[in-house]
Write an enzyme that holds these catalytic residues in place. Structure first.
Site, PDB file in Angstrom:
ATOM      1  N   GLY A  29      86.361  12.860  76.953  1.00 39.43           N
ATOM      2  CA  GLY A  29      85.013  13.306  77.294  1.00 39.43           C
ATOM      3  C   GLY A  29      84.982  14.135  78.567  1.00 39.43           C
ATOM      4  CD  GLU A 185      82.681   5.502  84.832  1.00 36.71           C
ATOM      5  OE1 GLU A 185      83.278   6.448  85.345  1.00 36.71           O
ATOM      6  OE2 GLU A 185      83.231   4.675  84.084  1.00 36.71           O
ATOM      7  NE  ARG A 228      83.833   8.716  81.857  1.00 35.35           N
ATOM      8  CZ  ARG A 228      84.790   9.174  82.645  1.00 35.35           C
ATOM      9  NH1 ARG A 228      85.002   8.607  83.833  1.00 35.35           N
ATOM     10  NH2 ARG A 228      85.514  10.219  82.305  1.00 35.35           N
ATOM     11  CG  HIS A 264      80.861  10.675  86.129  1.00 31.62           C
ATOM     12  ND1 HIS A 264      82.110  10.928  86.664  1.00 31.62           N
ATOM     13  CD2 HIS A 264      80.914   9.416  85.625  1.00 31.62           C
ATOM     14  CE1 HIS A 264      82.885   9.861  86.492  1.00 31.62           C
ATOM     15  NE2 HIS A 264      82.182   8.943  85.868  1.00 31.62           N
ATOM     16  CG  ASP A 266      79.001  13.525  89.943  1.00 35.49           C
ATOM     17  OD1 ASP A 266      79.481  13.768  88.818  1.00 35.49           O
ATOM     18  OD2 ASP A 266      79.643  12.948  90.849  1.00 35.49           O
ATOM     19  CG  ASN A 377      93.137  15.467  86.402  1.00 39.97           C
ATOM     20  OD1 ASN A 377      93.204  15.516  85.172  1.00 39.97           O
ATOM     21  ND2 ASN A 377      94.086  14.952  87.152  1.00 39.97           N
ATOM     22  CB  CYS A 383      84.182  14.313  91.817  1.00 43.68           C
ATOM     23  SG  CYS A 383      83.378  14.962  90.372  1.00 43.68           S
TER      24      CYS A 383
HETATM   25  O1  SUG Z   1      86.842   9.860  85.690  1.00 42.17           O
HETATM   26  N1  SUG Z   1      89.232  12.416  85.930  1.00 42.17           N
HETATM   27  C1  SUG Z   1      88.075  11.733  86.479  1.00 42.17           C
HETATM   28  C2  SUG Z   1      87.150  12.721  87.139  1.00 42.17           C
HETATM   29  C3  SUG Z   1      86.062  12.030  87.896  1.00 42.17           C
HETATM   30  C4  SUG Z   1      85.045  12.979  88.423  1.00 42.17           C
HETATM   31  N2  SUG Z   1      84.076  12.287  89.182  1.00 42.17           N
HETATM   32  C5  SUG Z   1      82.764  12.563  89.202  1.00 42.17           C
HETATM   33  N3  SUG Z   1      82.207  13.345  88.333  1.00 42.17           N
HETATM   34  N4  SUG Z   1      82.060  11.965  90.092  1.00 42.17           N
HETATM   35  C6  SUG Z   1      87.336  10.954  85.391  1.00 42.17           C
HETATM   36  O2  SUG Z   1      87.239  11.456  84.271  1.00 42.17           O
HETATM   37  C7  SUG Z   1      91.465  12.533  84.940  1.00 42.17           C
HETATM   38  C8  SUG Z   1      92.803  11.890  85.110  1.00 42.17           C
HETATM   39  C9  SUG Z   1      93.842  12.415  84.158  1.00 42.17           C
HETATM   40  O3  SUG Z   1      93.489  12.905  83.096  1.00 42.17           O
HETATM   41  O4  SUG Z   1      95.037  12.311  84.477  1.00 42.17           O
HETATM   42  C10 SUG Z   1      90.325  11.734  85.545  1.00 42.17           C
HETATM   43  O5  SUG Z   1      90.417  10.537  85.677  1.00 42.17           O
END
Ligand code: SUG
Length: 459
Positions: A29, A185, A228, A264, A266, A377, A383
């Site tokens: 996602g 989250e 989530r 998320h 944000d 990522n 974030c």
């Molecule tokens: O939870 N990416 C995180 C990115 C989080 C972003 N945070 C906010 N939007 N606040 C996640 O999806 C990717 C790790 C990987 O694929 O190796 C990851 O966990």
């Protein structure tokens, strides 16, 4: 002296990117995570980009702090899955028999501290303390490893229990062992607004809690990707922190947005002071949400709505416009700190320019910063930081090594250059030397930041 009303705006605590930063494609996602799966990451650049962002924000005059990374690979997680022997043997066996598990246990995902916890400043909490509930992050196995360390870390940074209450994560599963009602989250789905641009941790705020679905099954939910955050989790946090119900507004993330990669909230809205910047398709029943927010703020809300004409939901996910940091500057105006990816998009540029040109809008500055390694990522500027509104007295009770200073910034840069690899591919997670390098680096970091020993390997 307790309760003295001197203004401190929020402190932004940025996650320091850990030495194992890599692209394993773990987050379903999250479009960027999937797209970059298996590519070569640049841990040193990632960490330096993060430190440079924190420095840039600090130099804008905004209070800034750091949250250290977690130990990865996380050997206790591998042991819990049946691997035994010495630590190197455990990593080697997991690499051979369960490479996906090793990738999960090696993710540097704790860098996105917007997902570390939900924070309620003392002005809004029932007992006059600053409350944190650590996020359980139960939707993604690699992130569900984070909460116990996050708890230890936040308790180390905010040690004074007469001022700070750092709560454990909400239970991730129900009585039968099935997924319980609480998917949480953290601050990525929570926005605190106040009546004006300058209010920090002293004046009461209004809390916009965004959720992806109701665990109870009622209401719409995304079809393709996971929701989530549950409404039940957000409600439990508001109750636990003692926020008055009249100060809470509940909003459901648009399921169609989640299905396009808005995992998320944000990723599709950001607020600060009395300003909310949001895409027109951020929430279910968006007009009702905005009316409720405005009413809770006594008519002070200023909404900047971005329409699909300029920026589609897909564009929002590509550019991370809404994952910008919206910050109050010392002169009372606001700045929007955007990811560099926003610079090339014509619709984003139009929307931002319209906001800057509007004399009634307090946003007067737009800044682009390079956080490309994190972006790949799915993590933009917002974030990477946990907002903690504090009073001056509370600020004085934070472990000082975790607060920004030019000297500490320089020391951290040197620390990254000493310990981090230039590049990393997921196959290299099997290298036992990475475990040793990571532990050596983190051991030194706890001394540099003055947190005391916080990691399991330090016991
Ligand atoms: O939870 N990416 C995180 C990115 C989080 C972003 N945070 C906010 N939007 N606040 C996640 O999806 C990717 C790790 C990987 O694929 O190796 C990851 O966990």
């Amino acid at each position: 002296m307790r309760g003295r009303l001197r203004r401190v705006p929020e402190v932004n605590f940025d996650g320091i990117v850990g030495p194992t930063h890599n692209y394993a494609g773990l987050s379903r996602g999250n479009v960027a995570s999937a797209r970059h799966r298996g590519e070569t990451s640049r841990p040193r650049d990632a960490a330096l980009q993060g430190l440079a962002k924190a420095a840039a924000v600090a130099r804008l005059g905004v209070a800034q702090g750091w949250i250290p990374p977690q130990e990865r690979p996380h050997v206790p997680t591998l042991r819990a899955h049946g691997f035994s022997g010495d630590d190197h043997g455990v990593v080697a066996a997991a690499a051979r028999d369960a490479p996906h598990l090793l990738a999960q246990a090696s993710s540097a995902s704790a860098m996105w501290t917007a997902n570390a916890a939900t924070v309620t400043p003392s002005a809004d909490a029932g007992d006059g303390r600053v409350h944190f509930t650590v996020a359980n992050l139960r939707a993604m196995p690699h992130r569900a490893i984070e909460p116990p360390q996050t708890l230890r870390t936040l308790r180390a940074i905010f040690p004074d229990e007469s001022r700070f209450a750092v709560h454990e994560a909400l239970p991730a599963s129900g009585a039968s062992g099935a997924p319980g009602p609480f998917g949480d989250e953290g601050a990525a789905n929570h926005t605190r607004l106040t009546r004006d641009a300058r209010s920090g941790g002293e004046v009461p705020g209004v809390h916009l809690f965004a959720f992806g679905a109701q665990a109870g099954g009622a209401g719409p939910r995304p079809a393709r990707y996971p929701a989530r955050q549950t409404l039940e989790a957000s409600r439990a946090i508001a109750a636990r922190h003692g926020i008055a119900p009249a100060r809470c507004v509940w909003a459901q993330q648009h399921p169609a947005a989640i299905d396009q990669g808005v995992f998320h909230n944000d990723v599709i809205s950001v607020g600060n002071g009395h300003v909310l910047l949001a895409h027109e398709h951020a929430f279910v029943d968006q007009h009702r949400v905005l009316d409720d927010l405005d009413a809770a703020l006594g008519g002070a809300l200023r909404v900047v709505t971005v329409s699909s004409r300029d920026v589609t939901v897909r564009d929002a996910v590509e550019t991370y416009l809404f994952n910008s940091q919206l910050l109050t500057l010392p002169d009372g105006t606001m700045a929007l700190v955007m990811p560099g990816e926003c610079a090339a998009h014509a619709g984003v540029a139009r929307a931002v320019q319209a906001m800057l040109d509007d004399p009634a809008c307090p946003v007067k500055r737009a800044v682009h910063l390079d956080v490309r390694e994190s972006m790949r990522n799915g993590g933009g500027p917002a974030c990477l930081r946990l907002r903690v509104p504090l009073t001056t007295d509370e600020l004085a009770a934070v472990v000082p090594g975790c607060l920004w200073s030019p000297d500490r910034h320089a020391a951290l840069e040197a620390w990254v250059r000493r310990h981090y690899r230039e590049t990393l591919v997921p196959a290299e997670l099997a290298d036992p030397r990475l475990l040793d390098e990571s532990r050596t680096a983190l051991d030194e970091l706890t001394r540099l930041l003055g947190t005391g020993p916080i990691y399991e390997f330090q016991r």
